[in-house]
Design a protein around this motif. Structure first.
Motif, PDB file in Angstrom:
ATOM      1  N   VAL A 180       0.925  -1.199  -0.023  1.00  0.00           N
ATOM      2  CA  VAL A 180       0.139  -0.040  -0.172  1.00  0.00           C
ATOM      3  C   VAL A 180       0.904   1.204   0.012  1.00  0.00           C
ATOM      4  O   VAL A 180       1.880   1.580   0.792  1.00  0.00           O
ATOM      5  N   ASN A 181       0.540   2.035  -0.897  1.00  0.00           N
ATOM      6  CA  ASN A 181       1.428   3.413  -0.925  1.00  0.00           C
ATOM      7  C   ASN A 181       0.289   4.366   0.057  1.00  0.00           C
ATOM      8  O   ASN A 181      -0.777   4.365  -0.062  1.00  0.00           O
ATOM      9  N   TYR A 182       1.019   5.199   0.783  1.00  0.00           N
ATOM     10  CA  TYR A 182       0.246   6.035   1.690  1.00  0.00           C
ATOM     11  C   TYR A 182       0.994   7.454   1.526  1.00  0.00           C
ATOM     12  O   TYR A 182       2.140   7.448   1.359  1.00  0.00           O
ATOM     13  N   THR A 183       0.301   8.493   1.928  1.00  0.00           N
ATOM     14  CA  THR A 183       0.739   9.795   1.960  1.00  0.00           C
ATOM     15  C   THR A 183      -0.300  10.329   3.505  1.00  0.00           C
ATOM     16  O   THR A 183      -1.317  10.361   3.380  1.00  0.00           O
ATOM     17  N   TYR A 184       0.516  10.402   4.548  1.00  0.00           N
ATOM     18  CA  TYR A 184      -0.146  11.111   5.548  1.00  0.00           C
ATOM     19  C   TYR A 184       0.240  12.065   5.864  1.00  0.00           C
ATOM     20  O   TYR A 184       1.532  12.773   6.103  1.00  0.00           O
ATOM     21  N   ASP A 185      -0.744  13.241   6.042  1.00  0.00           N
ATOM     22  CA  ASP A 185      -0.622  14.695   6.418  1.00  0.00           C
ATOM     23  C   ASP A 185      -1.265  15.062   8.003  1.00  0.00           C
ATOM     24  O   ASP A 185      -2.430  14.548   7.784  1.00  0.00           O
ATOM     25  N   ALA A 186      -0.503  15.738   8.586  1.00  0.00           N
ATOM     26  CA  ALA A 186      -1.206  16.149   9.932  1.00  0.00           C
ATOM     27  C   ALA A 186      -1.157  17.594  10.163  1.00  0.00           C
ATOM     28  O   ALA A 186       0.089  18.149   9.858  1.00  0.00           O
ATOM     29  N   ARG A 187      -1.923  18.526  10.611  1.00  0.00           N
ATOM     30  CA  ARG A 187      -1.958  19.834  10.708  1.00  0.00           C
ATOM     31  C   ARG A 187      -2.199  20.234  12.258  1.00  0.00           C
ATOM     32  O   ARG A 187      -3.548  19.484  12.481  1.00  0.00           O
ATOM     33  N   ALA A 188      -1.863  20.861  12.933  1.00  0.00           N
ATOM     34  CA  ALA A 188      -2.233  21.198  14.274  1.00  0.00           C
ATOM     35  C   ALA A 188      -1.856  22.476  14.616  1.00  0.00           C
ATOM     36  O   ALA A 188      -1.244  23.386  13.691  1.00  0.00           O
ATOM     37  N   ILE A 189      -2.315  23.102  15.743  1.00  0.00           N
ATOM     38  CA  ILE A 189      -2.012  24.482  16.332  1.00  0.00           C
ATOM     39  C   ILE A 189      -1.285  24.189  17.499  1.00  0.00           C
ATOM     40  O   ILE A 189      -1.460  23.542  18.451  1.00  0.00           O
ATOM     41  N   ASP A 190      -0.436  25.241  17.694  1.00  0.00           N
ATOM     42  CA  ASP A 190       0.358  25.543  18.940  1.00  0.00           C
ATOM     43  C   ASP A 190       0.080  26.782  19.144  1.00  0.00           C
ATOM     44  O   ASP A 190       0.072  27.695  18.792  1.00  0.00           O
ATOM     45  N   TYR A 191       0.131  26.855  20.677  1.00  0.00           N
ATOM     46  CA  TYR A 191       0.205  28.207  21.356  1.00  0.00           C
ATOM     47  C   TYR A 191       1.396  28.288  22.336  1.00  0.00           C
ATOM     48  O   TYR A 191       1.225  27.941  23.218  1.00  0.00           O
ATOM     49  N   PRO A 192       2.645  28.748  21.660  1.00  0.00           N
ATOM     50  CA  PRO A 192       3.689  28.846  22.311  1.00  0.00           C
ATOM     51  C   PRO A 192       3.803  29.760  23.429  1.00  0.00           C
ATOM     52  O   PRO A 192       4.455  29.411  24.586  1.00  0.00           O
ATOM     53  N   TYR A 193       3.175  30.520  23.788  1.00  0.00           N
ATOM     54  CA  TYR A 193       3.282  31.732  24.745  1.00  0.00           C
ATOM     55  C   TYR A 193       2.045  31.592  25.678  1.00  0.00           C
ATOM     56  O   TYR A 193       1.858  32.284  26.565  1.00  0.00           O
ATOM     57  N   ALA A 194       1.364  30.484  25.509  1.00  0.00           N
ATOM     58  CA  ALA A 194       0.119  30.174  26.592  1.00  0.00           C
ATOM     59  C   ALA A 194       0.168  30.096  27.999  1.00  0.00           C
ATOM     60  O   ALA A 194      -0.354  30.186  29.032  1.00  0.00           O
ATOM     61  N   VAL A 195       1.703  29.509  28.138  1.00  0.00           N
ATOM     62  CA  VAL A 195       2.256  29.211  29.571  1.00  0.00           C
ATOM     63  C   VAL A 195       2.298  30.504  30.318  1.00  0.00           C
ATOM     64  O   VAL A 195       2.238  30.413  31.576  1.00  0.00           O
ATOM     65  N   TYR A 196       2.505  31.227  29.672  1.00  0.00           N
ATOM     66  CA  TYR A 196       2.718  32.865  30.457  1.00  0.00           C
ATOM     67  C   TYR A 196       1.161  33.429  30.653  1.00  0.00           C
ATOM     68  O   TYR A 196       1.303  34.362  31.506  1.00  0.00           O
ATOM     69  N   SER A 197       0.274  32.783  30.391  1.00  0.00           N
ATOM     70  CA  SER A 197      -1.021  33.328  31.011  1.00  0.00           C
ATOM     71  C   SER A 197      -1.110  33.109  32.522  1.00  0.00           C
ATOM     72  O   SER A 197      -1.658  33.619  33.232  1.00  0.00           O
ATOM     73  N   ILE A 198      -0.559  31.844  32.849  1.00  0.00           N
ATOM     74  CA  ILE A 198      -0.374  31.817  34.435  1.00  0.00           C
ATOM     75  C   ILE A 198       0.215  32.934  35.094  1.00  0.00           C
ATOM     76  O   ILE A 198      -0.386  33.527  35.902  1.00  0.00           O
TER      77      ILE A 198
END
Length: 158
Positions: A111-129
């Protein structure tokens, strides 16, 4: 009667408002988002195959996955949690949108496959604390400064 200009003359009230504005700016920075993506492709032989990258799948939020499978003659199963989807590909291809990291079992063929995944990152979210702690301090200082101002207005100092 005191004015806003008179009230801002109190250093404790001014410090509290500055901390509140700072907390607001830090929390706005926490909303900054970065789109991340992962892509892989290749050929799968018979057996069990786990696609994707563990680090990518666990580190980021709100995945949007696309898996394209094609073969001249193969029988496969796509495992998604406790569910299994079976496909027979004879000179055909199928495009899927799995909800989690795909696991594919190839019964026969390649089987030939192509897998694409897209996501979202919030790199400065930790500063909300920190912004929350600064906000609490700003509220306390503003309240203390405002009560001092009201005492002075009532006493006739301003």
């Amino acid at each position: 009667m005191g004015t806003l200009r008179d009230a801002m003359g109190y250093p404790v009230l001014r410090a509290g408002i500055i901390l509140l504005v700072l907390a607001l700016l830090i929390s706005i920075a926490g909303l900054y988002r970065v789109d991340k993506s992962y892509s892989s492709s290749g050929t799968l032989g018979e057996g069990m195959h786990y696609l994707g990258d563990d680090k990518f799948e666990n580190e980021y939020l709100y995945h949007n996955r696309t898996l394209t499978l094609s073969s001249t003659n193969a029988t496969i199963s796509l495992l998604q949690g406790s569910e299994m989807y079976n496909y027979t590909l004879v000179n055909d291809s199928v495009t899927l949108h799995p909800e989690m990291r795909p696991a594919i079992y190839v019964f026969n063929g390649e089987v030939n496959y192509t897998y694409d995944a897209r996501a979202i990152d919030y790199p400065y979210a930790v500063y909300s604390i920190g912004a929350f702690v600064i906000m609490l301090a700003g509220i306390a200082l503003s309240f203390i400064g405002y009560t001092q101002f009201l005492k002075d207005v009532k006493g006739g100092k301003k």
